[in-house]
Enzyme design. Structure first.
Site, PDB file in Angstrom:
ATOM      1  N   ASN A   1      38.514   0.142  -3.054  1.00 12.31           N
ATOM      2  CA  ASN A   1      39.545  -0.830  -3.429  1.00 12.31           C
ATOM      3  C   ASN A   1      40.589  -0.089  -4.251  1.00 12.31           C
ATOM      4  OD1 ASN A   1      41.085  -2.899  -4.462  1.00 12.31           O
ATOM      5  ND2 ASN A   1      39.455  -3.772  -5.764  1.00 12.31           N
ATOM      6  N   TRP A   2      41.726   0.195  -3.613  1.00  6.48           N
ATOM      7  CA  TRP A   2      42.755   1.005  -4.293  1.00  6.48           C
ATOM      8  C   TRP A   2      43.545   0.185  -5.321  1.00  6.48           C
ATOM      9  CZ3 TRP A   2      45.474   4.434   0.030  1.00  6.48           C
ATOM     10  CH2 TRP A   2      44.501   5.234   0.649  1.00  6.48           C
ATOM     11  N   LYS A   3      43.340  -1.108  -5.298  1.00  3.62           N
ATOM     12  CA  LYS A   3      44.070  -2.030  -6.202  1.00  3.62           C
ATOM     13  C   LYS A   3      45.586  -1.783  -6.107  1.00  3.62           C
ATOM     14  CE  LYS A   3      40.057  -2.114  -9.157  1.00  3.62           C
ATOM     15  NZ  LYS A   3      39.511  -2.628 -10.385  1.00  3.62           N
TER      16      LYS A   3
ATOM     17  N   HIS B   1      38.064 -11.293  -5.639  1.00  3.76           N
ATOM     18  CA  HIS B   1      37.870 -10.237  -6.649  1.00  3.76           C
ATOM     19  C   HIS B   1      38.109 -10.841  -8.039  1.00  3.76           C
ATOM     20  CE1 HIS B   1      38.461  -6.617  -9.000  1.00  3.76           C
ATOM     21  NE2 HIS B   1      37.885  -5.943  -8.025  1.00  3.76           N
TER      22      HIS B   1
ATOM     23  N   GLU C   1      39.598  -9.795 -10.527  1.00 11.10           N
ATOM     24  CA  GLU C   1      40.968  -9.672 -11.052  1.00 11.10           C
ATOM     25  C   GLU C   1      41.865 -10.775 -10.493  1.00 11.10           C
ATOM     26  OE1 GLU C   1      41.453  -5.521 -10.111  1.00 11.10           O
ATOM     27  OE2 GLU C   1      40.089  -5.015 -11.750  1.00 11.10           O
TER      28      GLU C   1
ATOM     29  N   GLU D   1      29.930  -7.699  -8.475  1.00  9.52           N
ATOM     30  CA  GLU D   1      30.707  -6.873  -9.391  1.00  9.52           C
ATOM     31  C   GLU D   1      30.732  -7.532 -10.770  1.00  9.52           C
ATOM     32  OE1 GLU D   1      33.686  -4.259  -7.101  1.00  9.52           O
ATOM     33  OE2 GLU D   1      34.659  -6.147  -7.508  1.00  9.52           O
TER      34      GLU D   1
ATOM     35  N   GLY E   1      35.925  -0.926 -14.181  1.00 12.73           N
ATOM     36  CA  GLY E   1      36.868  -0.027 -14.847  1.00 12.73           C
ATOM     37  C   GLY E   1      36.514   0.313 -16.282  1.00 12.73           C
TER      38      GLY E   1
ATOM     39  N   SER F   1      32.334   0.439 -11.893  1.00 11.48           N
ATOM     40  CA  SER F   1      32.168   1.784 -12.463  1.00 11.48           C
ATOM     41  C   SER F   1      31.196   2.661 -11.680  1.00 11.48           C
ATOM     42  CB  SER F   1      31.752   1.686 -13.939  1.00 11.48           C
ATOM     43  OG  SER F   1      32.814   1.146 -14.700  1.00 11.48           O
TER      44      SER F   1
ATOM     45  N   GLY G   1      36.369   1.050  -7.130  1.00 15.25           N
ATOM     46  CA  GLY G   1      37.755   0.949  -7.575  1.00 15.25           C
ATOM     47  C   GLY G   1      38.285   2.332  -7.931  1.00 15.25           C
ATOM     48  N   GLY G   2      38.301   2.629  -9.222  1.00 17.59           N
ATOM     49  CA  GLY G   2      38.901   3.865  -9.737  1.00 17.59           C
ATOM     50  C   GLY G   2      38.508   5.122  -8.972  1.00 17.59           C
TER      51      GLY G   2
HETATM   52  C1  PEP Z   1      36.578  -2.983  -8.415  1.00 20.63           C
HETATM   53  O1  PEP Z   1      37.513  -3.416  -9.048  1.00 20.63           O
HETATM   54  O2  PEP Z   1      36.306  -3.476  -7.306  1.00 20.63           O
HETATM   55  C2  PEP Z   1      35.793  -1.894  -9.000  1.00 20.63           C
HETATM   56  C3  PEP Z   1      34.560  -1.802  -8.643  1.00 20.63           C
HETATM   57  O3  PEP Z   1      36.422  -1.088  -9.903  1.00 20.63           O
HETATM   58  P1  PEP Z   1      35.830   0.212 -10.636  1.00 20.63           P
HETATM   59  O4  PEP Z   1      35.038   0.996  -9.626  1.00 20.63           O
HETATM   60  O5  PEP Z   1      37.027   0.973 -11.105  1.00 20.63           O
HETATM   61  O6  PEP Z   1      34.967  -0.271 -11.760  1.00 20.63           O
END
Ligand code: PEP
Length: 252
Positions: free
Chosen positions: A10-12, A97, A99, A167, A173, A213, A234-235
């Site tokens: 997920n590049w957001k 999600h 967010e 999640e 993050g 994470s 994500g990150g």
């Molecule tokens: C996400 O937002 O889907 C996610 C898992 O982010 P991160 O890996 O950065 O915690």
């Protein structure tokens, strides 16, 4: 049960054209060298979908979006419909999600409408659920996640068109993660809810990803658990080496 592992990025809201194309090409080149035992998905922002689709041409990596509206078209300024995503070559869309649930006040009822609309145009959905820190600290993790699963999946949800992603909001993050046992417990609880909702055999086939994470260093312990069928990342999905290292450590 033999569920195919999924590694989804997920590049957001990250990446301009050159970066997005570069990242997609790098991931595609690295995935090409693999035995392809896992399914790979990348979910760039809307602005990069077309470019990333072209950069992934010839690879087995699926394209996904990060949200969609529930309507096919019409007066919804700034929104993107599932039909449009399909037209761009998307196979998946992430819905619900945390967010979006937080920033755009999306309820599970709205998420379910979007999931249904996506399925109606042959998009597969990655439906996210997860508890906040406050909910976790008050012992409500399983209750919250179970309710979100029940309310976010519409009629017609099947293992072939839905992937659930657990999640924990406080893990996204932050570098913090639940223990492997906690993840396993929530995934098992989600599978029980699914069994009631869609039947035992569909529930046994449906993939449940962990997200929050995930890094190369913790991928092995988080992603080789019995009820964990891959990761939503994500990150770490913004660096091809990390994304691939996570998949390596997950056995892909
Ligand atoms: C996400 O937002 O889907 C996610 C898992 O982010 P991160 O890996 O950065 O915690």
């Amino acid at each position: 049960m033999n569920r195919k592992m999924m590694i989804a990025g997920n590049w957001k809201m990250n990446g301009l054209s050159a970066e997005g194309i570069g990242l997609a090409k790098e991931i595609a080149a690295k995935v090409k060298q693999k035995k392809r035992t896992c399914e790979f998905v990348v979910c760039p922002p809307f602005t990069l979908l077309n470019l990333v689709k072209k950069a992934l041409r010839g690879s087995k990596i699926a394209l996904g979006a990060q949200d969609c509206h529930f309507a096919e078209k019409g007066a919804h300024t700034g929104d993107i419909s599932p039909v449009m995503l399909r037209d761009l070559g998307c196979e998946y869309v992430i819905l619900g999600h945390s967010e979006r649930r937080a920033d755009h006040k999306e309820s599970s009822a709205l998420v379910a409408k979007k999931v249904e609309a996506a399925h109606n145009c042959w998009l597969k959905t990655i439906v996210c659920v997860g508890e906040t820190l406050e909910q976790r600290e008050s012992g409500k993790t399983i209750e919250v996640c179970s309710r979100q699963v029940r309310e976010s999946l519409p009629e017609g949800s099947r293992a072939a068109n839905v992937v659930v992603a657990y999640e924990p909001v406080w893990a996204i993050g932050t570098g913090k993660t639940p223990t492997p046992q906690e993840v396993e417990d929530v995934h098992a609880a989600i599978r029980q809810v699914l069994a009631k909702k869609i039947g035992k055999s569909e529930a046994a086939k449906m993939r449940i990803l962990y997200g929050g994470s995930v890094k190369p260093a913790n991928a092995k312990e988080m992603l080789t658990l019995e009820d964990v069928d891959g990761a939503l990342i994500g990150g770490a999905s913004l660096k091809a080496d990390d994304f691939i290292a996570i998949s390596d450590n997950a056995g892909c």
